[in-house]
Motif scaffolding. Structure first.
Motif, PDB file in Angstrom:
ATOM      1  N   GLU A   1    -112.783  72.998  -3.773  1.00  0.00           N
ATOM      2  CA  GLU A   1    -113.302  71.644  -3.530  1.00  0.00           C
ATOM      3  C   GLU A   1    -113.233  70.777  -4.781  1.00  0.00           C
ATOM      4  OE1 GLU A   1    -117.188  72.121  -1.867  1.00  0.00           O
ATOM      5  OE2 GLU A   1    -116.411  72.870   0.040  1.00  0.00           O
ATOM      6  N   GLY A   2    -112.104  70.901  -5.479  1.00  0.00           N
ATOM      7  CA  GLY A   2    -111.850  70.056  -6.646  1.00  0.00           C
ATOM      8  C   GLY A   2    -112.445  70.541  -7.947  1.00  0.00           C
ATOM      9  N   LYS A   3    -113.113  71.702  -7.936  1.00  0.00           N
ATOM     10  CA  LYS A   3    -113.776  72.192  -9.152  1.00  0.00           C
ATOM     11  C   LYS A   3    -112.897  73.217  -9.865  1.00  0.00           C
ATOM     12  CE  LYS A   3    -118.280  71.452  -6.993  1.00  0.00           C
ATOM     13  NZ  LYS A   3    -119.487  72.092  -6.432  1.00  0.00           N
ATOM     14  N   LEU A   4    -111.744  72.753 -10.328  1.00  0.00           N
ATOM     15  CA  LEU A   4    -110.827  73.638 -11.042  1.00  0.00           C
ATOM     16  C   LEU A   4    -111.298  73.838 -12.482  1.00  0.00           C
ATOM     17  CD1 LEU A   4    -107.202  72.573 -10.019  1.00  0.00           C
ATOM     18  CD2 LEU A   4    -108.421  74.645  -9.406  1.00  0.00           C
ATOM     19  N   ASP A   5    -111.232  75.070 -12.946  1.00  0.00           N
ATOM     20  CA  ASP A   5    -111.634  75.392 -14.316  1.00  0.00           C
ATOM     21  C   ASP A   5    -110.590  76.345 -14.898  1.00  0.00           C
ATOM     22  OD1 ASP A   5    -112.754  76.133 -16.697  1.00  0.00           O
ATOM     23  OD2 ASP A   5    -114.695  76.712 -15.867  1.00  0.00           O
ATOM     24  N   ALA A   6    -109.878  75.888 -15.911  1.00  0.00           N
ATOM     25  CA  ALA A   6    -108.799  76.684 -16.487  1.00  0.00           C
ATOM     26  C   ALA A   6    -109.284  78.024 -17.010  1.00  0.00           C
ATOM     27  CB  ALA A   6    -108.108  75.904 -17.602  1.00  0.00           C
ATOM     28  N   SER A   7    -110.532  78.107 -17.471  1.00  0.00           N
ATOM     29  CA  SER A   7    -111.040  79.349 -18.062  1.00  0.00           C
ATOM     30  C   SER A   7    -111.231  80.452 -17.026  1.00  0.00           C
ATOM     31  CB  SER A   7    -112.366  79.087 -18.784  1.00  0.00           C
ATOM     32  OG  SER A   7    -113.384  78.737 -17.865  1.00  0.00           O
ATOM     33  N   THR A   8    -111.278  80.088 -15.738  1.00  0.00           N
ATOM     34  CA  THR A   8    -111.483  81.095 -14.689  1.00  0.00           C
ATOM     35  C   THR A   8    -110.201  81.382 -13.913  1.00  0.00           C
ATOM     36  OG1 THR A   8    -112.109  79.515 -12.960  1.00  0.00           O
ATOM     37  CG2 THR A   8    -113.851  80.288 -14.434  1.00  0.00           C
ATOM     38  N   LEU A   9    -109.080  80.840 -14.374  1.00  0.00           N
ATOM     39  CA  LEU A   9    -107.809  81.042 -13.668  1.00  0.00           C
ATOM     40  C   LEU A   9    -106.876  81.928 -14.482  1.00  0.00           C
ATOM     41  CD1 LEU A   9    -107.017  77.422 -12.399  1.00  0.00           C
ATOM     42  CD2 LEU A   9    -108.229  79.251 -11.203  1.00  0.00           C
ATOM     43  N   GLU A  10    -106.115  82.751 -13.775  1.00  0.00           N
ATOM     44  CA  GLU A  10    -105.038  83.530 -14.382  1.00  0.00           C
ATOM     45  C   GLU A  10    -103.741  83.166 -13.685  1.00  0.00           C
ATOM     46  OE1 GLU A  10    -105.440  87.851 -16.120  1.00  0.00           O
ATOM     47  OE2 GLU A  10    -106.592  87.725 -14.271  1.00  0.00           O
ATOM     48  N   VAL A  11    -102.694  82.974 -14.472  1.00  0.00           N
ATOM     49  CA  VAL A  11    -101.377  82.648 -13.925  1.00  0.00           C
ATOM     50  C   VAL A  11    -100.345  83.540 -14.600  1.00  0.00           C
ATOM     51  CG1 VAL A  11     -99.629  80.865 -13.575  1.00  0.00           C
ATOM     52  CG2 VAL A  11    -102.059  80.241 -13.530  1.00  0.00           C
ATOM     53  N   GLY A  12     -99.482  84.143 -13.790  1.00  0.00           N
ATOM     54  CA  GLY A  12     -98.382  84.942 -14.311  1.00  0.00           C
ATOM     55  C   GLY A  12     -97.088  84.529 -13.642  1.00  0.00           C
ATOM     56  N   ILE A  13     -95.990  84.512 -14.385  1.00  0.00           N
ATOM     57  CA  ILE A  13     -94.707  84.121 -13.809  1.00  0.00           C
ATOM     58  C   ILE A  13     -93.611  85.080 -14.260  1.00  0.00           C
ATOM     59  CG2 ILE A  13     -95.342  81.664 -13.749  1.00  0.00           C
ATOM     60  CD1 ILE A  13     -93.302  81.286 -16.088  1.00  0.00           C
ATOM     61  N   ILE A  14     -92.553  85.118 -13.450  1.00  0.00           N
ATOM     62  CA  ILE A  14     -91.315  85.768 -13.855  1.00  0.00           C
ATOM     63  C   ILE A  14     -90.183  84.907 -13.353  1.00  0.00           C
ATOM     64  CG2 ILE A  14     -91.328  87.267 -11.801  1.00  0.00           C
ATOM     65  CD1 ILE A  14     -89.820  89.344 -13.581  1.00  0.00           C
ATOM     66  N   THR A  15     -89.194  84.634 -14.196  1.00  0.00           N
ATOM     67  CA  THR A  15     -88.073  83.779 -13.823  1.00  0.00           C
ATOM     68  C   THR A  15     -86.767  84.571 -13.837  1.00  0.00           C
ATOM     69  OG1 THR A  15     -87.635  83.071 -16.100  1.00  0.00           O
ATOM     70  CG2 THR A  15     -89.244  81.779 -14.835  1.00  0.00           C
TER      71      THR A  15
ATOM     72  N   SER B   1    -112.610  89.063 -20.204  1.00  0.00           N
ATOM     73  CA  SER B   1    -112.830  90.475 -19.876  1.00  0.00           C
ATOM     74  C   SER B   1    -112.498  90.789 -18.427  1.00  0.00           C
ATOM     75  CB  SER B   1    -114.288  90.865 -20.160  1.00  0.00           C
ATOM     76  OG  SER B   1    -115.169  90.224 -19.246  1.00  0.00           O
ATOM     77  N   ILE B   2    -112.316  89.769 -17.609  1.00  0.00           N
ATOM     78  CA  ILE B   2    -111.968  89.973 -16.198  1.00  0.00           C
ATOM     79  C   ILE B   2    -110.468  89.801 -16.049  1.00  0.00           C
ATOM     80  CG2 ILE B   2    -112.280  89.162 -13.830  1.00  0.00           C
ATOM     81  CD1 ILE B   2    -115.044  88.198 -14.625  1.00  0.00           C
ATOM     82  N   GLU B   3    -109.796  90.857 -15.643  1.00  0.00           N
ATOM     83  CA  GLU B   3    -108.334  90.843 -15.529  1.00  0.00           C
ATOM     84  C   GLU B   3    -107.936  91.137 -14.097  1.00  0.00           C
ATOM     85  OE1 GLU B   3    -104.455  92.607 -17.964  1.00  0.00           O
ATOM     86  OE2 GLU B   3    -106.382  93.629 -18.066  1.00  0.00           O
ATOM     87  N   LYS B   4    -107.182  90.229 -13.494  1.00  0.00           N
ATOM     88  CA  LYS B   4    -106.741  90.397 -12.105  1.00  0.00           C
ATOM     89  C   LYS B   4    -105.221  90.357 -11.950  1.00  0.00           C
ATOM     90  CE  LYS B   4    -110.869  90.741 -10.372  1.00  0.00           C
ATOM     91  NZ  LYS B   4    -111.431  89.813  -9.389  1.00  0.00           N
ATOM     92  N   ILE B   5    -104.518  90.003 -13.028  1.00  0.00           N
ATOM     93  CA  ILE B   5    -103.053  90.024 -13.039  1.00  0.00           C
ATOM     94  C   ILE B   5    -102.607  91.018 -14.106  1.00  0.00           C
ATOM     95  CG2 ILE B   5    -100.953  88.709 -13.518  1.00  0.00           C
ATOM     96  CD1 ILE B   5    -102.240  86.265 -12.342  1.00  0.00           C
ATOM     97  N   PHE B   6    -101.703  91.930 -13.709  1.00  0.00           N
ATOM     98  CA  PHE B   6    -101.277  93.014 -14.609  1.00  0.00           C
ATOM     99  C   PHE B   6     -99.751  93.077 -14.664  1.00  0.00           C
ATOM    100  CE2 PHE B   6    -105.235  94.112 -12.548  1.00  0.00           C
ATOM    101  CZ  PHE B   6    -106.049  94.604 -13.563  1.00  0.00           C
ATOM    102  N   GLN B   7     -99.226  93.461 -15.808  1.00  0.00           N
ATOM    103  CA  GLN B   7     -97.797  93.724 -15.940  1.00  0.00           C
ATOM    104  C   GLN B   7     -97.545  95.204 -15.677  1.00  0.00           C
ATOM    105  OE1 GLN B   7     -96.029  92.372 -19.559  1.00  0.00           O
ATOM    106  NE2 GLN B   7     -93.950  92.950 -18.951  1.00  0.00           N
ATOM    107  N   ILE B   8     -96.620  95.503 -14.772  1.00  0.00           N
ATOM    108  CA  ILE B   8     -96.273  96.887 -14.435  1.00  0.00           C
ATOM    109  C   ILE B   8     -95.086  97.357 -15.256  1.00  0.00           C
ATOM    110  CG2 ILE B   8     -95.548  98.447 -12.601  1.00  0.00           C
ATOM    111  CD1 ILE B   8     -98.429  97.368 -12.342  1.00  0.00           C
ATOM    112  N   ASP B   9     -94.045  96.539 -15.307  1.00  0.00           N
ATOM    113  CA  ASP B   9     -92.862  96.799 -16.120  1.00  0.00           C
ATOM    114  C   ASP B   9     -92.404  95.447 -16.648  1.00  0.00           C
ATOM    115  OD1 ASP B   9     -90.761  98.071 -17.350  1.00  0.00           O
ATOM    116  OD2 ASP B   9     -90.031  99.100 -15.565  1.00  0.00           O
ATOM    117  N   ALA B  10     -91.356  95.425 -17.443  1.00  0.00           N
ATOM    118  CA  ALA B  10     -90.915  94.154 -18.012  1.00  0.00           C
ATOM    119  C   ALA B  10     -90.632  93.118 -16.934  1.00  0.00           C
ATOM    120  CB  ALA B  10     -89.668  94.377 -18.863  1.00  0.00           C
TER     121      ALA B  10
END
Length: 255
Positions: A204-218, A65-74
């Motif tokens: 400090e090494g406490k990475l949690d995939a459920s709390t991360l957002e990743v977006g890419i464009i190539t 429910s927490i969104e911090k990365i958004f798509q603006i256009d394609a």
């Protein structure tokens, strides 16, 4: 922020400069960004990656429910830090600007053009009475004519282009990692791992995939997309495996 009594009146309205040339309301908005979640952008030779640590504060919150990365256009995506409601308003405005450009000129809007439009809008909220500045900073990533682009905007409406940058609470730690390890010839996979390195240090090494957002464009697809939970988890596992048996570095980011 500590101010003497004669200066107190200068933070009552956005249109009033202090005697030393400052707009206190803009500075307060920047403080809101500094307290926000950490977002980072990294430009590679074949694309751009955006990463956000969503900083889930309660196990009762649904992370999706927490969104911090958004798509603006394609071909354009953004990451935000600061006041979430302000960010959503800017994202909605940017999406309308992108569609207006397609309808008017029958072509996708340029990344720099949309960045400047967002900044122009934010700047007007530092110039007129009866309003307040947007309490959010935005990273804008996209592809212009096969060239990866990465811009950062702040609450004042200032615009800068970066190879790698971060906003939010962990900015200092991220920038130290980027300045030490960034390379102009890294590919998108290396850029993601550099971002994971910075996240590993700041958490400090406490990475949690459920709390991360990743977006890419190539540059191959020219289409912005967000990673699925499984894709994020794969990169998190790679990062944790790389540091297995090591003590995590001391975080120097602002808390």
């Amino acid at each position: 922020m500590q101010m003497s009594a004669p200066q107190m009146g200068y933070d009552r309205a956005i249109t009033v400069f202090s005697p030393d040339g400052r707009l206190f309301q803009v500075e307060y908005a920047r403080e809101a960004v500094k307290r926000g979640t950490t977002a980072a952008g990294i430009k590679a030779k074949d694309g751009v990656v955006l990463l956000v640590d969503k900083r889930i504060t309660s196990r009762l919150i649904e992370a999706e429910s927490i969104e911090k990365i958004f798509q603006i256009d394609a071909h354009i995506g953004v990451a935000t830090s600061g006041l979430v409601a302000d960010a959503r308003t800017l994202v909605d405005r940017a999406r309308v600007e992108a569609q207006v450009n397609r309808v008017s000129f029958d072509e996708p809007i340029g990344v720099e053009v949309i960045a400047k439009k967002i900044c122009d809008h934010k700047q007007t909220y530092t110039q007129f009475g009866g309003v307040r500045p947007y309490g959010t900073a935005v990273l804008i990533a996209g592809i212009d004519d096969n060239n990866p682009r990465l811009f950062e905007t702040d609450p004042s409406g200032a615009l800068l282009e970066y190879r790698a940058t971060a906003i939010g609470a962990g900015r200092n730690s991220f920038m130290e990692t980027f300045e030490a390890n960034y390379s102009d010839d890294m590919d998108i996979d290396s850029a993601i791992m550099l971002g994971m390195d910075a996240l590993y240090n700041v958490t400090e090494g406490k990475l949690d995939a459920s709390t991360l957002e990743v977006g890419i464009i190539t540059t191959d697809t020219k289409e912005f997309r967000k990673f699925s939970n499984e894709e994020v988890e794969n990169y998190v596992n790679k990062e944790l495996e790389k540091h297995k048996g090591e003590e995590p570095e001391e975080s120097s980011g602002e808390e």
